[in-house]
Design an enzyme around this catalytic site. Structure first.
Site, mmCIF file in Angstrom:
data_model
loop_
_atom_site.group_PDB
_atom_site.id
_atom_site.type_symbol
_atom_site.label_atom_id
_atom_site.label_comp_id
_atom_site.label_asym_id
_atom_site.label_seq_id
_atom_site.Cartn_x
_atom_site.Cartn_y
_atom_site.Cartn_z
ATOM 1 N N GLU A 292 0.852 -1.183 0.000
ATOM 2 C CA GLU A 292 0.000 0.000 0.000
ATOM 3 C C GLU A 292 0.893 1.240 0.000
ATOM 4 O O GLU A 292 1.654 1.481 0.951
ATOM 5 C CB GLU A 292 -0.908 -0.003 1.241
ATOM 6 C CG GLU A 292 -2.002 1.039 1.205
ATOM 7 C CD GLU A 292 -3.064 0.786 0.137
ATOM 8 O OE1 GLU A 292 -3.835 1.729 -0.131
ATOM 9 O OE2 GLU A 292 -3.126 -0.321 -0.443
ATOM 10 N N GLU A 323 -0.568 9.678 -5.898
ATOM 11 C CA GLU A 323 0.556 8.749 -5.892
ATOM 12 C C GLU A 323 0.830 8.197 -7.289
ATOM 13 O O GLU A 323 1.996 8.025 -7.677
ATOM 14 C CB GLU A 323 0.268 7.621 -4.895
ATOM 15 C CG GLU A 323 0.188 8.125 -3.455
ATOM 16 C CD GLU A 323 -0.886 7.468 -2.607
ATOM 17 O OE1 GLU A 323 -1.241 8.039 -1.555
ATOM 18 O OE2 GLU A 323 -1.401 6.405 -2.992
ATOM 19 N N ASP A 477 -7.170 2.750 2.712
ATOM 20 C CA ASP A 477 -6.828 1.486 3.354
ATOM 21 C C ASP A 477 -8.015 0.532 3.357
ATOM 22 O O ASP A 477 -7.870 -0.665 3.096
ATOM 23 C CB ASP A 477 -6.349 1.749 4.788
ATOM 24 C CG ASP A 477 -5.181 2.714 4.831
ATOM 25 O OD1 ASP A 477 -4.203 2.475 4.097
ATOM 26 O OD2 ASP A 477 -5.239 3.710 5.565
#
Length: 495
Positions: A292, A323, A477
């Site tokens: 992750e 990201e 998450d």
């Protein structure tokens, strides 16, 4: 008069044509026509949000072969969640111009970085270098009216999500202090070596969509995270984590926390990344590893993760739009010239970058020695799962499950409330920004669009965006964890 009558008649014929040709369209046609007196003789049509939510419930099914044990590491902490604007005002700093900082050294740096990302509605995470100043800010945050304490750290949050499945055993390794240990689900096993006397605290400065501070207005709800976290910063629990796997015997390993090393300086992360890869390489090759990712600013650090270090030895990665673009910028990949996304990220551009990652750093070529075969991309309006053919199953259900949990958790609910969400994903898009380009559409009744590029398959589904999100921390998450729960790894076939 006859002109108005003729226009009304033509309009009625057009509506009738679209209605019988595509029964899902009438409500939208009437909205744009603006004739409140025009009524259809049928019952009101379901909204697109209702159609998509109902389809999710019908189509999301667990795979035939499910995980029984999942090991998660290595970052864990206590999150202090507070109003970003409110806390900064309490710290007696004035609004002004925004400016990004790779590392925060003062309250002024904090203010400028917060404004920089608030103006973009983007998430970010930074290291605060001054321990004494950070502790003063942390005390002020804990005492601020409405501040709340939560389980924090990607690994701990992913572990908490996995623990909602009663048949799934979860091992969590990370710096777990007494407060965090008390807050963790009883189903989570923490090795004694991971327990420490004090907790690590992270400050989460949240802002709402449309919230204003000075001349800055947030285009959407999000958060800015910062900490002075030495334990997680050095990934101090990594060796304990890997050593625990032999006894625990997991079906799946989930790794996070690499981003915490960035603020520790180049000398530390260069050495620690090599040690991390050596430790990860000890994990049995038949156990899939999911990485992750999180917010990074150092291109050399990102390149080390991609080119030389971690990415080739993991099976799957999870990341968001910030990201993804930074990864491409660091590696001179597709669309690296974009300074940032504008609005909802273009599906074709996202698809180009995902394909580039799997071709350059993954196993899209069967002769490659890399293990990376799966990427779970999530942004506010939609998700995409990109997988190399033959390695993963049940990915349509997995991408829908990830989107469904994003829609419900952002609203603080266990299930989707169609009255509290809205569709913001495009219904028409392209498979690539360049050529060859395939025109694609989304069918709300079967809300997964699938396309292939070479031997990489893409699964796209919309997110029903919460209109008034209660909490944005940990959404990524939860999305990755949920997507993994519904994923099935296939037995490798000999080439």
């Amino acid at each position: 008069m006859w002109r108005k009558a003729s226009a009304a008649a033509l309009l009625a014929l057009a509506v009738g044509y679209f209605y019988y040709g595509s029964p899902e369209l009438p409500e939208h046609i009437l909205q744009y026509v603006g004739l409140p007196g025009l009524q259809t003789s049928t019952a009101p049509q379901s909204s697109l949000e209702e159609v998509i939510s109902s389809a999710w419930e019908a189509l999301i099914t667990l795979p035939s072969r499910q995980w029984s044990k999942v090991a998660v590491g290595v970052n864990a902490c206590v999150d202090v969640v507070v109003s970003g604007v409110g806390l900064l005002q309490a710290l007696a700093v004035d609004p002004g111009a925004g400016s990004d900082h790779e590392v925060l050294h003062s309250k002024e740096d904090l203010k400028e970085a917060f404004i920089h990302y608030m103006a973009r509605g983007a998430a970010a995470e930074r290291f605060f270098s001054d321990q004494e100043v950070f502790h003063r800010i942390a005390r002020a945050a804990a005492e601020y009216p409405g501040a709340k304490l939560y389980v924090g750290g990607n690994a701990a949050l992913i572990g908490q999500k996995f623990a909602t499945y009663p048949d799934l055993m979860v091992l969590l390794c990370g710096p777990v202090g007494p407060k965090l240990h008390e807050m963790l689900d009883e189903q989570i096993v923490v090795p004694p070596e991971s327990l420490q006397e004090t907790d690590e605290y992270h400050l989460i400065l949240e802002y709402k969509a449309g919230e204003q501070w000075g001349s800055t207005q947030a285009p959407q709800a999000n958060r800015f995270i910062f900490s002075h976290d030495v334990s997680n910063g050095g990934m101090s629990s990594l060796e304990t984590f890997v050593a625990s796997l032999e006894e625990f015997e997991p079906d799946l390993v989930v790794l996070s926390g690499l981003h915490m090393m960035e603020g520790q300086g180049r000398a530390l992360w260069e050495a620690r990344l090599k040690e991390a890869v050596a430790a990860i390489s000890e994990i049995r090759r038949d156990i899939p590893i999911h990485l992750e990712l999180a917010s990074l600013t150092d291109k050399d650090f990102m390149n080390s993760i991609m080119e030389e270090q971690v990415m080739p030895v993991v099976s799957s990665i999870g990341l968001n739009e910030q990201e993804l673009l930074f990864l491409s910028q660091a590696g001179a990949g597709p669309h690296a010239e974009l300074p940032s996304w504008k609005g909802v990220p273009d599906v074709g551009r996202v698809s180009d970058i995902l394909l580039w990652i799997l071709e350059r750093h993954g196993r899209s070529d069967p002769a490659s020695e890399a293990d990376l075969t799966r990427i779970h991309f999530h942004t506010l309006a939609y998700h995409i799962l990109a997988t190399v053919e033959g390695h993963w199953g049940n990915q349509a259900a997995a991408v829908m499950a990830g989107a469904r949990v994003a829609s419900s958790q952002a609203c603080g609910l266990r299930s989707v409330d169609v009255g509290k969400v809205q569709l913001r994903a495009p219904l028409e898009f392209s498979s690539s920004h360049g050529e060859p380009r395939e025109a694609l559409t989304l069918d709300p009744a079967r809300p997964v669009t699938v396309w292939r590029r070479g031997n990489v398959t893409f699964h796209f589904t919309p997110v029903l965006v919460c209109k008034q999100p209660l909490r944005t921390v940990g959404l990524g998450d939860a999305i990755s964890a949920e997507g993994l729960v519904y994923s099935e790894v296939k037995t490798p076939q000999p080439f």
